[in-house]
Design a protein around this motif. Structure first.
Motif, PDB file in Angstrom:
ATOM      1  N   LYS A  32       8.994  -5.921   7.104  1.00 52.11           N
ATOM      2  CA  LYS A  32       9.076  -4.761   6.205  1.00 52.11           C
ATOM      3  C   LYS A  32       8.255  -3.575   6.731  1.00 52.11           C
ATOM      4  O   LYS A  32       8.775  -2.466   6.886  1.00 52.11           O
ATOM      5  N   THR A  33       6.986  -3.834   6.997  1.00 57.26           N
ATOM      6  CA  THR A  33       6.108  -2.761   7.457  1.00 57.26           C
ATOM      7  C   THR A  33       6.637  -2.154   8.758  1.00 57.26           C
ATOM      8  O   THR A  33       6.580  -0.939   8.965  1.00 57.26           O
ATOM      9  N   ASP A  34       7.153  -3.028   9.601  1.00 54.71           N
ATOM     10  CA  ASP A  34       7.628  -2.565  10.900  1.00 54.71           C
ATOM     11  C   ASP A  34       8.779  -1.565  10.777  1.00 54.71           C
ATOM     12  O   ASP A  34       8.966  -0.721  11.651  1.00 54.71           O
ATOM     13  N   ILE A  76       4.102   3.373   2.099  1.00 60.61           N
ATOM     14  CA  ILE A  76       3.253   2.914   0.999  1.00 60.61           C
ATOM     15  C   ILE A  76       3.358   1.399   1.014  1.00 60.61           C
ATOM     16  O   ILE A  76       4.337   0.826   0.535  1.00 60.61           O
ATOM     17  N   ASP A  77       2.377   0.779   1.660  1.00 60.05           N
ATOM     18  CA  ASP A  77       2.518  -0.621   2.048  1.00 60.05           C
ATOM     19  C   ASP A  77       1.939  -1.565   0.998  1.00 60.05           C
ATOM     20  O   ASP A  77       0.838  -1.367   0.509  1.00 60.05           O
ATOM     21  N   GLU A  78       2.698  -2.583   0.683  1.00 64.29           N
ATOM     22  CA  GLU A  78       2.287  -3.644  -0.256  1.00 64.29           C
ATOM     23  C   GLU A  78       1.911  -3.090  -1.621  1.00 64.29           C
ATOM     24  O   GLU A  78       0.842  -3.357  -2.157  1.00 64.29           O
ATOM     25  N   ILE A  79       2.823  -2.338  -2.169  1.00 66.22           N
ATOM     26  CA  ILE A  79       2.590  -1.691  -3.467  1.00 66.22           C
ATOM     27  C   ILE A  79       2.352  -2.701  -4.587  1.00 66.22           C
ATOM     28  O   ILE A  79       1.669  -2.415  -5.561  1.00 66.22           O
TER      29      ILE A  79
HETATM   30 MG   LIG Z   1       3.614  -5.739   5.913  1.00 63.69          MG
END
Ligand SMILES: [Mg+2]
Ligand SMILES: Nc1ncnc2c1ncn2[C@@H]1O[C@H](COP(=O)(O)OP(=O)(O)O)[C@@H](O)[C@H]1O
Length: 305
Positions: free
Chosen positions: A48-50, A134-137
Protein backbone atom coordinates in the motif's frame (compact mmCIF):
# COMPACT_ATOMS: atom_id res chain seq x y z
CA UNK A 1 2.68 14.69 -17.28
CA UNK A 2 -0.45 12.87 -16.17
CA UNK A 3 -1.14 9.26 -17.14
CA UNK A 4 -2.85 8.96 -20.50
CA UNK A 5 -4.29 5.47 -20.05
CA UNK A 6 -4.58 2.58 -17.62
CA UNK A 7 -1.91 0.70 -19.55
CA UNK A 8 0.41 3.68 -19.15
CA UNK A 9 -0.09 3.55 -15.40
CA UNK A 10 0.79 -0.12 -15.37
CA UNK A 11 3.87 0.38 -17.55
CA UNK A 12 5.00 3.41 -15.65
CA UNK A 13 4.72 1.74 -12.28
CA UNK A 14 6.48 -1.31 -13.64
CA UNK A 15 9.33 0.89 -14.81
CA UNK A 16 9.61 1.87 -11.17
CA UNK A 17 9.54 -1.79 -10.17
CA UNK A 18 6.00 -1.85 -8.90
CA UNK A 19 3.72 -4.59 -10.21
CA UNK A 20 0.12 -3.40 -10.31
CA UNK A 21 -2.78 -5.55 -11.44
CA UNK A 22 -5.28 -4.06 -13.80
CA UNK A 23 -7.77 -3.19 -11.05
CA UNK A 24 -5.19 -1.25 -9.02
CA UNK A 25 -3.89 0.50 -12.13
CA UNK A 26 -7.46 1.49 -12.97
CA UNK A 27 -8.16 3.04 -9.60
CA UNK A 28 -4.84 4.94 -9.68
CA UNK A 29 -5.66 6.19 -13.16
CA UNK A 30 -9.06 7.40 -11.98
CA UNK A 31 -7.72 9.00 -8.79
CA UNK A 32 -5.15 10.99 -10.76
CA UNK A 33 -7.55 11.91 -13.55
CA UNK A 34 -10.46 12.90 -11.29
CA UNK A 35 -8.31 14.48 -8.57
CA UNK A 36 -9.86 12.23 -5.93
CA UNK A 37 -8.10 10.83 -2.89
CA UNK A 38 -7.27 7.14 -3.13
CA UNK A 39 -7.91 4.93 -0.11
CA UNK A 40 -5.95 1.68 -0.08
CA UNK A 41 -6.78 -0.99 2.45
CA UNK A 42 -5.17 -4.36 3.03
CA UNK A 43 -3.08 -6.44 5.40
CA UNK A 44 0.38 -5.23 6.38
CA UNK A 45 3.03 -5.68 3.73
CA UNK A 46 0.87 -6.00 0.61
CA UNK A 47 2.25 -2.87 -1.07
CA UNK A 48 0.00 0.00 0.00
CA UNK A 49 2.60 2.54 1.08
CA UNK A 50 4.72 1.73 -1.92
CA UNK A 51 1.91 2.83 -4.26
CA UNK A 52 2.32 6.43 -3.08
CA UNK A 53 6.09 6.24 -3.38
CA UNK A 54 6.07 4.90 -6.94
CA UNK A 55 3.27 7.29 -7.92
CA UNK A 56 5.44 10.22 -6.93
CA UNK A 57 8.34 8.75 -8.87
CA UNK A 58 6.19 8.02 -11.92
CA UNK A 59 4.61 11.48 -11.84
CA UNK A 60 8.03 12.98 -11.16
CA UNK A 61 6.80 14.94 -8.19
CA UNK A 62 7.48 15.25 -4.49
CA UNK A 63 6.22 12.78 -1.93
CA UNK A 64 4.96 14.31 1.32
CA UNK A 65 4.28 11.76 4.00
CA UNK A 66 2.15 11.96 7.09
CA UNK A 67 2.62 8.88 9.26
CA UNK A 68 -0.40 8.44 11.52
CA UNK A 69 -0.30 7.09 15.05
CA UNK A 70 -2.46 7.08 18.14
CA UNK A 71 -2.57 10.57 19.61
CA UNK A 72 -1.51 12.33 16.40
CA UNK A 73 -2.95 15.81 16.71
CA UNK A 74 -3.76 18.60 14.33
CA UNK A 75 -0.67 20.63 15.28
CA UNK A 76 1.73 17.86 14.41
CA UNK A 77 -0.03 17.22 11.13
CA UNK A 78 -0.70 20.79 10.00
CA UNK A 79 1.46 23.53 11.51
CA UNK A 80 3.01 24.81 14.69
CA UNK A 81 4.37 28.14 15.73
CA UNK A 82 8.11 28.26 16.16
CA UNK A 83 7.98 29.13 19.81
CA UNK A 84 11.74 29.46 20.54
CA UNK A 85 12.14 31.72 17.51
CA UNK A 86 9.20 33.84 18.65
CA UNK A 87 10.66 34.19 22.14
CA UNK A 88 14.01 35.17 20.72
CA UNK A 89 12.39 37.82 18.59
CA UNK A 90 10.53 39.22 21.57
CA UNK A 91 13.82 39.43 23.51
CA UNK A 92 15.50 41.20 20.62
CA UNK A 93 12.66 43.68 20.50
CA UNK A 94 13.00 44.57 24.18
CA UNK A 95 13.72 48.26 24.43
CA UNK A 96 12.60 48.88 20.86
CA UNK A 97 9.62 51.12 20.47
CA UNK A 98 7.29 48.72 18.74
CA UNK A 99 3.64 48.43 19.66
CA UNK A 100 2.34 45.11 20.95
CA UNK A 101 0.17 44.79 17.89
CA UNK A 102 3.08 45.25 15.49
CA UNK A 103 5.15 42.76 17.38
CA UNK A 104 2.25 40.33 17.29
CA UNK A 105 2.00 40.70 13.52
CA UNK A 106 5.67 39.95 13.20
CA UNK A 107 5.87 36.84 15.33
CA UNK A 108 2.62 35.40 13.99
CA UNK A 109 3.65 35.65 10.36
CA UNK A 110 4.70 32.92 7.93
CA UNK A 111 8.35 33.32 8.91
CA UNK A 112 7.53 31.91 12.31
CA UNK A 113 5.40 29.06 11.06
CA UNK A 114 6.64 25.49 11.07
CA UNK A 115 4.93 23.68 8.23
CA UNK A 116 3.92 20.13 8.94
CA UNK A 117 3.03 17.70 6.11
CA UNK A 118 -0.57 18.75 5.47
CA UNK A 119 0.20 22.45 5.23
CA UNK A 120 3.25 21.71 3.12
CA UNK A 121 1.11 19.71 0.70
CA UNK A 122 -1.45 22.53 0.46
CA UNK A 123 1.15 25.24 0.00
CA UNK A 124 3.39 23.43 -2.44
CA UNK A 125 4.05 25.74 -5.38
CA UNK A 126 5.74 23.36 -7.76
CA UNK A 127 4.19 22.96 -11.22
CA UNK A 128 3.22 19.37 -10.58
CA UNK A 129 1.17 18.80 -7.40
CA UNK A 130 2.88 16.62 -4.79
CA UNK A 131 1.71 13.18 -3.73
CA UNK A 132 0.42 13.39 -0.17
CA UNK A 133 0.65 10.05 1.59
CA UNK A 134 -1.47 9.77 4.72
CA UNK A 135 -0.14 6.48 5.95
CA UNK A 136 -1.93 4.07 8.30
CA UNK A 137 -4.85 6.34 9.02
CA UNK A 138 -6.54 3.58 11.02
CA UNK A 139 -3.94 4.20 13.75
CA UNK A 140 -5.07 7.79 14.32
CA UNK A 141 -7.99 8.78 16.54
CA UNK A 142 -11.47 9.41 15.23
CA UNK A 143 -11.22 13.16 15.90
CA UNK A 144 -8.22 13.34 13.66
CA UNK A 145 -10.08 11.45 10.96
CA UNK A 146 -12.91 14.00 11.18
CA UNK A 147 -10.41 16.81 10.79
CA UNK A 148 -8.88 15.12 7.76
CA UNK A 149 -12.29 14.85 6.21
CA UNK A 150 -12.53 18.63 6.32
CA UNK A 151 -9.16 19.08 4.68
CA UNK A 152 -9.98 16.56 1.97
CA UNK A 153 -13.28 18.33 1.25
CA UNK A 154 -11.99 21.87 0.85
CA UNK A 155 -8.25 21.58 0.38
CA UNK A 156 -7.93 24.73 2.42
CA UNK A 157 -7.21 25.64 6.00
CA UNK A 158 -7.56 28.76 8.09
CA UNK A 159 -4.79 29.89 10.36
CA UNK A 160 -6.44 32.52 12.59
CA UNK A 161 -3.40 34.81 12.67
CA UNK A 162 -2.69 34.62 8.94
CA UNK A 163 -5.89 33.82 7.11
CA UNK A 164 -7.09 31.13 4.77
CA UNK A 165 -4.63 29.11 2.78
CA UNK A 166 -6.01 27.35 -0.27
CA UNK A 167 -4.14 24.76 -2.30
CA UNK A 168 -3.02 26.10 -5.65
CA UNK A 169 -3.12 22.58 -7.04
CA UNK A 170 -4.83 19.78 -5.22
CA UNK A 171 -2.23 17.25 -4.13
CA UNK A 172 -2.61 13.64 -5.24
CA UNK A 173 -3.73 12.07 -1.99
CA UNK A 174 -3.14 8.44 -1.07
CA UNK A 175 -4.51 7.14 2.24
CA UNK A 176 -3.62 3.73 3.55
CA UNK A 177 -5.22 1.61 6.25
CA UNK A 178 -4.29 -1.78 7.69
CA UNK A 179 -7.89 -1.95 8.82
CA UNK A 180 -7.23 -2.30 12.53
CA UNK A 181 -10.50 -0.38 12.79
CA UNK A 182 -13.24 0.58 10.37
CA UNK A 183 -12.97 4.08 8.89
CA UNK A 184 -15.95 6.41 8.77
CA UNK A 185 -18.30 6.21 5.82
CA UNK A 186 -17.98 9.95 5.30
CA UNK A 187 -14.25 9.65 4.76
CA UNK A 188 -14.67 6.64 2.50
CA UNK A 189 -17.22 8.53 0.44
CA UNK A 190 -14.62 11.18 -0.34
CA UNK A 191 -12.23 8.60 -1.72
CA UNK A 192 -11.83 6.01 -4.41
CA UNK A 193 -11.39 2.71 -2.65
CA UNK A 194 -9.24 -0.29 -3.42
CA UNK A 195 -8.53 -3.41 -1.39
CA UNK A 196 -5.06 -4.83 -2.01
CA UNK A 197 -5.11 -8.55 -1.39
CA UNK A 198 -2.20 -10.88 -0.77
CA UNK A 199 -0.65 -11.47 -4.18
CA UNK A 200 -1.30 -14.47 -6.37
CA UNK A 201 1.65 -16.75 -7.05
CA UNK A 202 2.21 -15.14 -10.44
CA UNK A 203 2.14 -11.59 -9.10
CA UNK A 204 4.46 -12.33 -6.23
CA UNK A 205 6.85 -14.11 -8.58
CA UNK A 206 6.98 -11.01 -10.79
CA UNK A 207 7.54 -8.78 -7.77
CA UNK A 208 10.29 -11.00 -6.43
CA UNK A 209 12.13 -11.11 -9.73
CA UNK A 210 11.78 -7.34 -10.13
CA UNK A 211 12.96 -6.53 -6.62
CA UNK A 212 15.57 -9.25 -6.05
CA UNK A 213 16.90 -9.86 -9.56
CA UNK A 214 19.72 -12.13 -8.34
CA UNK A 215 17.23 -14.81 -7.33
CA UNK A 216 17.35 -17.98 -9.42
CA UNK A 217 14.16 -19.14 -11.04
CA UNK A 218 13.81 -22.41 -9.13
CA UNK A 219 14.33 -20.74 -5.76
CA UNK A 220 11.98 -17.90 -6.66
CA UNK A 221 9.23 -20.38 -7.53
CA UNK A 222 9.76 -22.35 -4.37
CA UNK A 223 9.66 -19.22 -2.22
CA UNK A 224 6.46 -17.95 -3.81
CA UNK A 225 4.86 -21.41 -3.67
CA UNK A 226 5.78 -21.68 -0.01
CA UNK A 227 4.24 -18.28 0.72
CA UNK A 228 0.98 -19.29 -0.93
CA UNK A 229 0.81 -22.33 1.30
CA UNK A 230 1.75 -20.43 4.45
CA UNK A 231 -0.86 -17.74 3.89
CA UNK A 232 -3.59 -20.37 3.71
CA UNK A 233 -2.62 -21.54 7.21
CA UNK A 234 -3.68 -19.92 10.42
CA UNK A 235 -1.07 -17.58 11.89
CA UNK A 236 -1.23 -14.61 14.19
CA UNK A 237 0.53 -12.49 11.58
CA UNK A 238 0.79 -13.81 8.07
CA UNK A 239 3.84 -12.81 6.06
CA UNK A 240 3.49 -10.00 3.53
CA UNK A 241 5.54 -9.29 0.43
CA UNK A 242 8.20 -7.50 2.49
CA UNK A 243 8.88 -10.84 4.21
CA UNK A 244 9.12 -12.64 0.88
CA UNK A 245 11.71 -10.17 -0.35
CA UNK A 246 13.69 -10.30 2.91
CA UNK A 247 13.63 -14.06 2.92
CA UNK A 248 14.81 -14.31 -0.68
CA UNK A 249 17.68 -11.92 0.05
CA UNK A 250 18.63 -13.96 3.12
CA UNK A 251 18.63 -17.22 1.16
CA UNK A 252 20.87 -15.68 -1.48
CA UNK A 253 23.34 -14.50 1.16
CA UNK A 254 23.31 -18.05 2.55
CA UNK A 255 24.06 -19.40 -0.98
CA UNK A 256 20.92 -21.51 -1.09
CA UNK A 257 19.65 -22.43 -4.53
CA UNK A 258 16.73 -24.47 -3.28
CA UNK A 259 14.54 -24.76 -0.22
CA UNK A 260 14.75 -27.66 2.18
CA UNK A 261 13.31 -28.27 5.63
CA UNK A 262 16.52 -27.30 7.42
CA UNK A 263 17.07 -23.98 5.75
CA UNK A 264 13.42 -23.06 6.13
CA UNK A 265 13.66 -23.74 9.84
CA UNK A 266 16.86 -21.74 10.19
CA UNK A 267 15.39 -18.72 8.46
CA UNK A 268 11.87 -18.66 9.88
CA UNK A 269 12.71 -15.32 11.51
CA UNK A 270 12.61 -13.72 8.06
CA UNK A 271 9.04 -14.89 7.53
CA UNK A 272 7.43 -14.65 10.95
CA UNK A 273 7.78 -11.91 13.52
CA UNK A 274 5.95 -13.57 16.41
CA UNK A 275 7.40 -16.30 18.56
CA UNK A 276 4.12 -18.20 18.58
CA UNK A 277 4.00 -18.25 14.78
CA UNK A 278 7.60 -19.48 14.57
CA UNK A 279 6.92 -22.25 17.09
CA UNK A 280 3.82 -23.27 15.25
CA UNK A 281 5.63 -23.47 11.92
CA UNK A 282 8.51 -25.39 13.49
CA UNK A 283 6.08 -27.91 14.90
CA UNK A 284 4.40 -28.26 11.51
CA UNK A 285 7.69 -28.93 9.77
CA UNK A 286 9.15 -31.21 12.45
CA UNK A 287 5.96 -33.13 13.04
CA UNK A 288 5.80 -33.51 9.25
CA UNK A 289 2.26 -32.31 9.59
CA UNK A 290 3.37 -30.23 6.69
CA UNK A 291 5.86 -32.09 4.57
CA UNK A 292 7.64 -29.19 3.04
CA UNK A 293 9.15 -30.95 0.06
CA UNK A 294 5.89 -32.61 -0.76
CA UNK A 295 3.93 -29.40 -0.41
CA UNK A 296 6.25 -27.62 -2.79
CA UNK A 297 6.35 -30.48 -5.25
CA UNK A 298 2.57 -30.70 -5.33
CA UNK A 299 2.20 -27.00 -5.63
CA UNK A 300 4.70 -26.59 -8.41
CA UNK A 301 3.42 -29.64 -10.24
CA UNK A 302 -0.08 -28.27 -10.15
CA UNK A 303 1.01 -24.90 -11.44
CA UNK A 304 3.78 -25.75 -13.83
CA UNK A 305 3.13 -29.41 -14.58
MG1 LIG B 1 2.64 0.71 4.84
N1 LIG C 1 3.06 -4.85 -6.26
C1 LIG C 1 4.32 -4.68 -5.81
N2 LIG C 1 5.35 -4.47 -6.65
C2 LIG C 1 6.60 -4.33 -6.19
N3 LIG C 1 6.94 -4.33 -4.88
C3 LIG C 1 5.96 -4.52 -3.99
C4 LIG C 1 4.61 -4.69 -4.41
N4 LIG C 1 3.85 -4.85 -3.31
C5 LIG C 1 4.68 -4.78 -2.26
N5 LIG C 1 5.96 -4.58 -2.65
C6 LIG C 1 7.12 -4.48 -1.76
O1 LIG C 1 6.81 -5.11 -0.54
C7 LIG C 1 7.25 -4.34 0.57
C8 LIG C 1 6.09 -3.97 1.46
O2 LIG C 1 5.27 -3.01 0.83
P1 LIG C 1 4.58 -1.80 1.59
O3 LIG C 1 4.09 -0.84 0.58
O4 LIG C 1 5.49 -1.27 2.65
O5 LIG C 1 3.37 -2.56 2.31
P2 LIG C 1 2.19 -1.96 3.19
O6 LIG C 1 2.29 -0.47 3.15
O7 LIG C 1 0.95 -2.50 2.56
O8 LIG C 1 2.41 -2.52 4.56
C9 LIG C 1 7.98 -3.15 -0.02
O9 LIG C 1 9.35 -3.45 -0.07
C10 LIG C 1 7.42 -3.04 -1.41
O10 LIG C 1 8.35 -2.48 -2.28
Amino acid sequence: MVFSSIEKVQDNLKAHRYIADRSLATVIYLAVSLGKPLLLEGEAGVGKTDVAKVMSAALDTRLIRLQCYEGLDVNTALYEWNYPKQVLRIRLEEGAQRSKEDLGNIIFSEDYLIRRPLLEALQSDQDQPPVLLIDEIDRSDEEFEAFLLEILSDFQITIPEIGTIRAKHRPYVVLTSNRTRELHDALKRRCLYHWIDYPTFEKEYQILVAKVPQVREVLARQICGFMQVVRKMDFYKKPGIAETLDWASALIVLHKDELDGDVVQETLGCIFKYREDISKMEAEIMGKKIDLEKVLEDYLARHFG
